[in-house]
Design a protein around this motif. Structure first.
Motif, short mmCIF file in Angstrom:
data_model
loop_
_atom_site.label_atom_id
_atom_site.label_comp_id
_atom_site.label_asym_id
_atom_site.label_seq_id
_atom_site.Cartn_x
_atom_site.Cartn_y
_atom_site.Cartn_z
N ARG A 38 -2.02 -3.68 -9.53
CA ARG A 38 -2.06 -2.23 -9.67
C ARG A 38 -1.14 -1.80 -10.81
O ARG A 38 -0.19 -2.50 -11.16
CB ARG A 38 -1.64 -1.53 -8.38
N GLN A 39 -1.46 -0.64 -11.35
CA GLN A 39 -0.67 -0.11 -12.45
C GLN A 39 -0.53 1.39 -12.30
O GLN A 39 -1.53 2.12 -12.30
CB GLN A 39 -1.31 -0.45 -13.80
N ALA A 40 0.71 1.83 -12.14
CA ALA A 40 1.00 3.25 -12.05
C ALA A 40 1.32 3.78 -13.46
O ALA A 40 1.70 3.00 -14.34
CB ALA A 40 2.19 3.48 -11.12
N PRO A 41 1.19 5.07 -13.68
CA PRO A 41 1.47 5.64 -15.00
C PRO A 41 2.87 5.29 -15.48
O PRO A 41 3.85 5.46 -14.73
CB PRO A 41 1.31 7.14 -14.78
N GLY A 42 2.97 4.79 -16.70
CA GLY A 42 4.26 4.46 -17.28
C GLY A 42 4.89 3.18 -16.77
O GLY A 42 6.03 2.87 -17.14
N LYS A 43 4.15 2.44 -15.94
CA LYS A 43 4.70 1.20 -15.39
C LYS A 43 3.84 0.02 -15.78
O LYS A 43 2.68 0.18 -16.15
CB LYS A 43 4.81 1.30 -13.87
N GLU A 44 4.40 -1.17 -15.65
CA GLU A 44 3.64 -2.38 -15.93
C GLU A 44 2.71 -2.71 -14.77
O GLU A 44 2.93 -2.30 -13.63
CB GLU A 44 4.61 -3.54 -16.16
N ARG A 45 1.67 -3.47 -15.10
CA ARG A 45 0.76 -3.92 -14.06
C ARG A 45 1.50 -4.89 -13.15
O ARG A 45 2.18 -5.80 -13.62
CB ARG A 45 -0.46 -4.59 -14.69
N GLU A 46 1.35 -4.70 -11.85
CA GLU A 46 2.07 -5.54 -10.90
C GLU A 46 1.13 -6.19 -9.89
O GLU A 46 0.10 -5.61 -9.52
CB GLU A 46 3.15 -4.75 -10.16
N PHE A 47 1.51 -7.35 -9.45
CA PHE A 47 0.75 -8.10 -8.46
C PHE A 47 0.82 -7.40 -7.10
O PHE A 47 1.88 -6.91 -6.70
CB PHE A 47 1.32 -9.51 -8.34
N VAL A 48 -0.32 -7.37 -6.41
CA VAL A 48 -0.37 -6.79 -5.07
C VAL A 48 -0.66 -7.88 -4.03
O VAL A 48 0.11 -8.09 -3.11
CB VAL A 48 -1.44 -5.68 -4.99
N ALA A 49 -1.78 -8.55 -4.17
CA ALA A 49 -2.17 -9.58 -3.22
C ALA A 49 -3.26 -10.43 -3.83
O ALA A 49 -3.99 -9.98 -4.71
CB ALA A 49 -2.66 -8.95 -1.91
N ALA A 50 -3.38 -11.66 -3.34
CA ALA A 50 -4.45 -12.55 -3.79
C ALA A 50 -4.74 -13.57 -2.71
O ALA A 50 -3.90 -13.85 -1.85
CB ALA A 50 -4.08 -13.23 -5.10
N MET A 51 -5.95 -14.14 -2.80
CA MET A 51 -6.39 -15.12 -1.81
C MET A 51 -7.14 -16.23 -2.52
O MET A 51 -7.94 -15.96 -3.42
CB MET A 51 -7.26 -14.45 -0.75
N ASN A 52 -6.90 -17.48 -2.10
CA ASN A 52 -7.64 -18.59 -2.69
C ASN A 52 -8.91 -18.87 -1.89
O ASN A 52 -9.19 -18.22 -0.88
CB ASN A 52 -6.76 -19.82 -2.84
N TRP A 53 -9.66 -19.88 -2.30
CA TRP A 53 -10.97 -20.13 -1.72
C TRP A 53 -10.90 -20.55 -0.27
O TRP A 53 -11.84 -20.34 0.50
CB TRP A 53 -11.69 -21.19 -2.54
N SER A 54 -9.77 -21.13 0.14
CA SER A 54 -9.65 -21.62 1.51
C SER A 54 -8.99 -20.61 2.44
O SER A 54 -8.76 -20.90 3.61
CB SER A 54 -8.84 -22.92 1.54
N GLY A 55 -8.69 -19.43 1.93
CA GLY A 55 -8.13 -18.38 2.78
C GLY A 55 -6.63 -18.22 2.72
O GLY A 55 -6.07 -17.36 3.42
N GLY A 56 -5.98 -19.00 1.91
CA GLY A 56 -4.56 -18.81 1.73
C GLY A 56 -4.29 -17.53 0.98
O GLY A 56 -5.00 -17.18 0.04
N ALA A 57 -3.28 -16.77 1.42
CA ALA A 57 -3.01 -15.46 0.83
C ALA A 57 -1.55 -15.32 0.43
O ALA A 57 -0.68 -15.99 0.97
CB ALA A 57 -3.38 -14.35 1.80
N ARG A 58 -1.33 -14.43 -0.51
CA ARG A 58 0.01 -14.12 -0.97
C ARG A 58 0.09 -12.62 -1.22
O ARG A 58 -0.87 -12.03 -1.73
CB ARG A 58 0.31 -14.89 -2.26
N TYR A 59 1.21 -12.02 -0.85
CA TYR A 59 1.40 -10.57 -0.98
C TYR A 59 2.71 -10.27 -1.71
O TYR A 59 3.67 -11.03 -1.61
CB TYR A 59 1.45 -9.90 0.39
N SER A 60 2.74 -9.14 -2.37
CA SER A 60 4.00 -8.67 -2.91
C SER A 60 4.83 -8.13 -1.75
O SER A 60 4.30 -7.71 -0.71
CB SER A 60 3.78 -7.57 -3.94
N ASP A 61 6.13 -8.14 -1.92
CA ASP A 61 7.02 -7.67 -0.86
C ASP A 61 6.77 -6.19 -0.54
O ASP A 61 6.93 -5.76 0.60
CB ASP A 61 8.48 -7.87 -1.26
N SER A 62 6.35 -5.44 -1.54
CA SER A 62 6.18 -4.00 -1.34
C SER A 62 4.99 -3.64 -0.46
O SER A 62 4.93 -2.52 0.07
CB SER A 62 6.05 -3.30 -2.69
#
Length: 124
Positions: A38-62
């Motif tokens: 995601r990218q808010a006005p005036g800010k850098e694009r930041e990671f939110v969440a992602a998932m691999n093919w086997s269902g493993g997921a990762r989230y940002s702390d926020s």
């Protein structure tokens, strides 16, 4: 050429929920990572969440504990369920695809394909 199409953004009050969807088309294989930035006005694009093919997921702390990522490999589609939304979640949300087999990376430069973005606005 892989294409990613997002949907589901909109305006919601603080504490509300939204679900984003992203469908991939083109020469994809079943082995890849799909995620959201995601990218808010005036800010850098930041990671939110992602998932691999086997269902493993990762989230940002926020967003951990509030957002849930899921995917349907058969439809090359990834979803982001966003609960307990806060005004600071307001941003353009981008779907991204990384042709990695399993490793979930959080740097935008590692992702190979991007959607056009969908606006999420959370009012206080």
């Amino acid at each position: 050429q892989v294409q990613l199409v997002e949907s589901g953004g909109g305006l919601v009050q603080a504490g509300g929920s939204l679900r984003l969807s992203c469908a991939a088309s083109g020469p994809t294989s079943s082995i890849y990572v799909m995620g959201w930035f995601r990218q808010a006005p005036g800010k850098e694009r930041e990671f939110v969440a992602a998932m691999n093919w086997s269902g493993g997921a990762r989230y940002s702390d926020s967003v951990k504990g509030r957002f849930t990522i899921s995917r349907e490999n058969a439809r090359n589609t990834v979803f982001l369920r966003m609960n307990s939304l806060k005004p600071e979640d307001t941003a353009v949300y981008f779907c991204a695809l990384d042709r990695s087999i399993a490793t979930i990376l959080t740097t935008s430069g590692e992702y190979d394909y991007w959607g056009q973005g969908t606006q999420v606005t959370v009012s206080s």
